[in-house]
Design a protein around this motif. Structure first.
Motif, PDB file in Angstrom:
ATOM      1  N   UNK A  53       0.830  -1.194   0.000  1.00 38.72           N
ATOM      2  CA  UNK A  53       0.000   0.000   0.000  1.00 38.72           C
ATOM      3  C   UNK A  53       0.874   1.257   0.000  1.00 38.72           C
ATOM      4  N   UNK A  54       0.246   2.399  -0.260  1.00 33.39           N
ATOM      5  CA  UNK A  54       0.922   3.682  -0.178  1.00 33.39           C
ATOM      6  C   UNK A  54       1.678   4.055  -1.427  1.00 33.39           C
ATOM      7  N   UNK A  55       2.458   5.140  -1.294  1.00 32.53           N
ATOM      8  CA  UNK A  55       3.196   5.658  -2.440  1.00 32.53           C
ATOM      9  C   UNK A  55       4.214   4.624  -2.932  1.00 32.53           C
ATOM     10  N   UNK A  56       4.212   4.372  -4.225  1.00 29.15           N
ATOM     11  CA  UNK A  56       5.122   3.387  -4.796  1.00 29.15           C
ATOM     12  C   UNK A  56       4.658   1.962  -4.613  1.00 29.15           C
ATOM     13  N   UNK A  57       3.461   1.785  -4.066  1.00 31.03           N
ATOM     14  CA  UNK A  57       2.946   0.441  -3.841  1.00 31.03           C
ATOM     15  C   UNK A  57       2.370  -0.180  -5.100  1.00 31.03           C
ATOM     16  N   UNK A  58       1.868  -1.380  -4.952  1.00 34.98           N
ATOM     17  CA  UNK A  58       1.288  -2.059  -6.094  1.00 34.98           C
ATOM     18  C   UNK A  58       1.196  -3.554  -5.869  1.00 34.98           C
ATOM     19  N   UNK A  59       1.010  -4.271  -6.966  1.00 38.04           N
ATOM     20  CA  UNK A  59       0.841  -5.722  -6.932  1.00 38.04           C
ATOM     21  C   UNK A  59       2.027  -6.368  -7.639  1.00 38.04           C
ATOM     22  N   UNK A  60       2.610  -7.381  -7.032  1.00 35.68           N
ATOM     23  CA  UNK A  60       3.746  -8.060  -7.639  1.00 35.68           C
ATOM     24  C   UNK A  60       3.722  -9.539  -7.261  1.00 35.68           C
ATOM     25  N   UNK A  61       4.610 -10.297  -7.900  1.00 39.74           N
ATOM     26  CA  UNK A  61       4.768 -11.715  -7.582  1.00 39.74           C
ATOM     27  C   UNK A  61       6.111 -11.900  -6.896  1.00 39.74           C
ATOM     28  N   UNK A  62       6.137 -12.722  -5.869  1.00 41.02           N
ATOM     29  CA  UNK A  62       7.363 -12.934  -5.097  1.00 41.02           C
ATOM     30  C   UNK A  62       8.510 -13.373  -6.001  1.00 41.02           C
ATOM     31  N   UNK A  63       9.714 -12.861  -5.711  1.00 37.70           N
ATOM     32  CA  UNK A  63      10.891 -13.205  -6.498  1.00 37.70           C
ATOM     33  C   UNK A  63      11.133 -14.712  -6.492  1.00 37.70           C
ATOM     34  N   UNK A  64      11.591 -15.218  -7.639  1.00 39.33           N
ATOM     35  CA  UNK A  64      11.939 -16.632  -7.736  1.00 39.33           C
ATOM     36  C   UNK A  64      10.784 -17.533  -8.110  1.00 39.33           C
ATOM     37  N   UNK A  65       9.588 -16.957  -8.237  1.00 36.48           N
ATOM     38  CA  UNK A  65       8.430 -17.796  -8.585  1.00 36.48           C
ATOM     39  C   UNK A  65       8.513 -18.249 -10.035  1.00 36.48           C
ATOM     40  N   UNK A  66       8.167 -19.489 -10.298  1.00 34.17           N
ATOM     41  CA  UNK A  66       8.124 -20.031 -11.654  1.00 34.17           C
ATOM     42  C   UNK A  66       6.734 -20.590 -11.918  1.00 34.17           C
ATOM     43  N   UNK A  67       6.279 -20.437 -13.143  1.00 30.81           N
ATOM     44  CA  UNK A  67       4.969 -20.982 -13.516  1.00 30.81           C
ATOM     45  C   UNK A  67       5.041 -22.497 -13.582  1.00 30.81           C
ATOM     46  N   UNK A  68       4.083 -23.149 -12.994  1.00 27.94           N
ATOM     47  CA  UNK A  68       3.967 -24.598 -13.126  1.00 27.94           C
ATOM     48  C   UNK A  68       3.453 -24.914 -14.529  1.00 27.94           C
ATOM     49  N   UNK A  69       4.295 -25.549 -15.343  1.00 28.43           N
ATOM     50  CA  UNK A  69       3.919 -25.769 -16.740  1.00 28.43           C
ATOM     51  C   UNK A  69       2.743 -26.734 -16.886  1.00 28.43           C
ATOM     52  N   UNK A  70       2.456 -27.483 -15.828  1.00 27.24           N
ATOM     53  CA  UNK A  70       1.320 -28.395 -15.926  1.00 27.24           C
ATOM     54  C   UNK A  70       0.003 -27.635 -15.977  1.00 27.24           C
ATOM     55  N   UNK A  71       0.048 -26.335 -15.672  1.00 26.79           N
ATOM     56  CA  UNK A  71      -1.166 -25.526 -15.785  1.00 26.79           C
ATOM     57  C   UNK A  71      -1.539 -25.270 -17.240  1.00 26.79           C
ATOM     58  N   UNK A  72      -0.569 -25.430 -18.155  1.00 30.12           N
ATOM     59  CA  UNK A  72      -0.783 -25.143 -19.573  1.00 30.12           C
ATOM     60  C   UNK A  72      -0.723 -26.421 -20.388  1.00 30.12           C
ATOM     61  N   UNK A  73      -1.610 -26.520 -21.363  1.00 23.68           N
ATOM     62  CA  UNK A  73      -1.554 -27.645 -22.284  1.00 23.68           C
ATOM     63  C   UNK A  73      -0.402 -27.443 -23.256  1.00 23.68           C
ATOM     64  N   UNK A  74      -0.048 -28.494 -23.996  1.00 23.68           N
ATOM     65  CA  UNK A  74       1.034 -28.377 -24.979  1.00 23.68           C
ATOM     66  C   UNK A  74       0.702 -27.303 -26.003  1.00 23.68           C
ATOM     67  N   UNK A  75      -0.551 -27.257 -26.450  1.00 24.34           N
ATOM     68  CA  UNK A  75      -0.957 -26.269 -27.449  1.00 24.34           C
ATOM     69  C   UNK A  75      -0.852 -24.857 -26.883  1.00 24.34           C
ATOM     70  N   UNK A  76      -1.264 -24.668 -25.625  1.00 29.07           N
ATOM     71  CA  UNK A  76      -1.181 -23.343 -25.005  1.00 29.07           C
ATOM     72  C   UNK A  76       0.282 -22.913 -24.850  1.00 29.07           C
ATOM     73  N   UNK A  77       1.145 -23.854 -24.474  1.00 26.28           N
ATOM     74  CA  UNK A  77       2.555 -23.542 -24.311  1.00 26.28           C
ATOM     75  C   UNK A  77       3.182 -23.156 -25.651  1.00 26.28           C
TER      76      UNK A  77
END
Length: 308
Positions: A53-77
């Motif tokens: 919150x506040x000045x300079x705030x916002x939404x982010x993803x924690x450092x080092x996070x990787x997408x789980x590729x099983x969430x995507x089908x081969x065609x989507x990837x």
């Protein structure tokens, strides 16, 4: 669809250090309340989203996070990799490498079979890449752009508020508000040079609904063309306007009727066919063709006389 928006939010957050809720709301054309619900959904799914919150705030993803590729089908990837590769062909930003790392599996990048290859670069790739990076910088900083632009009536200096980079019809365009014309305009990157990011900032305007999509903003026109083309030009009509854009006469010649927003563009396009098209309307274009033929004859007559 909500799932598409959720994947889109994750992808944007992986590419950016931080985004604001209003920025995401504008991006996906939904309310801030909807974005808040989406963030809550992503958190429940185990994605480590951090909100400050506040000045300079916002939404982010924690450092080092990787997408789980099983969430995507081969065609989507494959679609993701094809799109990233296309953007990488005209960008100096190592976006592809960063996202490949985030899509990796135990450190091994999962590059799918290259069934689709997209290359968005032109013959002037280095210059095009430089223009795209400058325009992106101006859009992010909300600063005016100045450039020299070449068009049908000559050339001149334009100043715009840049809003969108668009690739369509095999060409790149910048869509922005022209401060001289006091209206939204579309400028082809191949026709502009001496590009400069100015110090003057601008406040974002509400965009016309059809403008950024590059649809009705260009295609709604008041110059109606009716022309008959030789059958040898069928490939061009199909390529540029589609297989249903013309009718075929008994003599196999092709009749095209179409509205153009810009008379100069219509004139230039018709002239490119030479003697392989006969214009029935508008009368002004017929007169221009006759005048051009007369000018060419006079030019060659004068040239022959000068050569003796």
């Amino acid at each position: 669809m909500k799932i598409d928006r959720l994947i889109g939010i994750v992808t944007i957050l992986l590419q950016n250090d931080k985004m604001t809720a209003p920025g995401l709301a504008r991006r996906f054309e939904v309310s801030r309340r909807t974005i808040s619900r989406d963030i809550e959904t992503l958190c429940k799914a185990g994605i480590p989203i951090v909100t400050t919150q506040g000045y300079g705030g916002g939404i982010s993803i924690a450092d080092g996070y990787k997408i789980d590729r099983t969430l995507l089908t081969k065609e989507e990837l494959q679609a993701v990799f094809a799109g990233l590769s296309g953007m990488d062909s005209v960008s100096r930003d190592p976006t592809l490498a960063r996202l490949l790392a985030k899509l990796s599996d135990k450190g091994q990048p999962a590059v799918p079979e290259d069934m689709i290859i997209i290359d968005l670069a032109s013959h002037h790739q280095a210059l095009l890449t430089q223009k795209i990076e400058q325009i992106k910088g101006a859009m992010e900083a909300r600063r005016l752009l100045s450039f020299r632009y070449c068009y049908g009536k000559g050339e001149g200096i334009r100043r715009i508020e840049p809003y969108r980079l668009i690739f369509k019809w095999s060409s790149w365009y910048v869509f922005g508000f022209c401060t001289d014309r006091q209206d939204f305009r579309l400028f082809k990157l191949d026709r502009l040079w001496d590009l400069t990011i100015l110090e003057e900032a601008f406040t974002e305007r509400e965009l016309p609904k059809e403008g950024p999509a590059l649809g009705g903003h260009l295609t709604k026109g008041r110059f109606h063309l009716r022309a008959v083309f030789e059958k040898s030009e069928k490939y061009r009509l199909v390529e540029e306007y589609g297989i249903d854009s013309f009718s075929i006469r008994e003599d196999e010649r092709l009749v095209l009727e179409r509205d153009f927003a810009n008379y100069g563009h219509m004139r230039e396009w018709i002239f490119s066919f030479g003697d392989r098209v006969y214009v029935e309307a508008p009368k002004k274009l017929r007169d221009d063709i006759r005048q051009q033929a007369k000018d060419i004859l006079e030019m060659y007559a004068a040239g022959a006389e000068a050569q003796g």
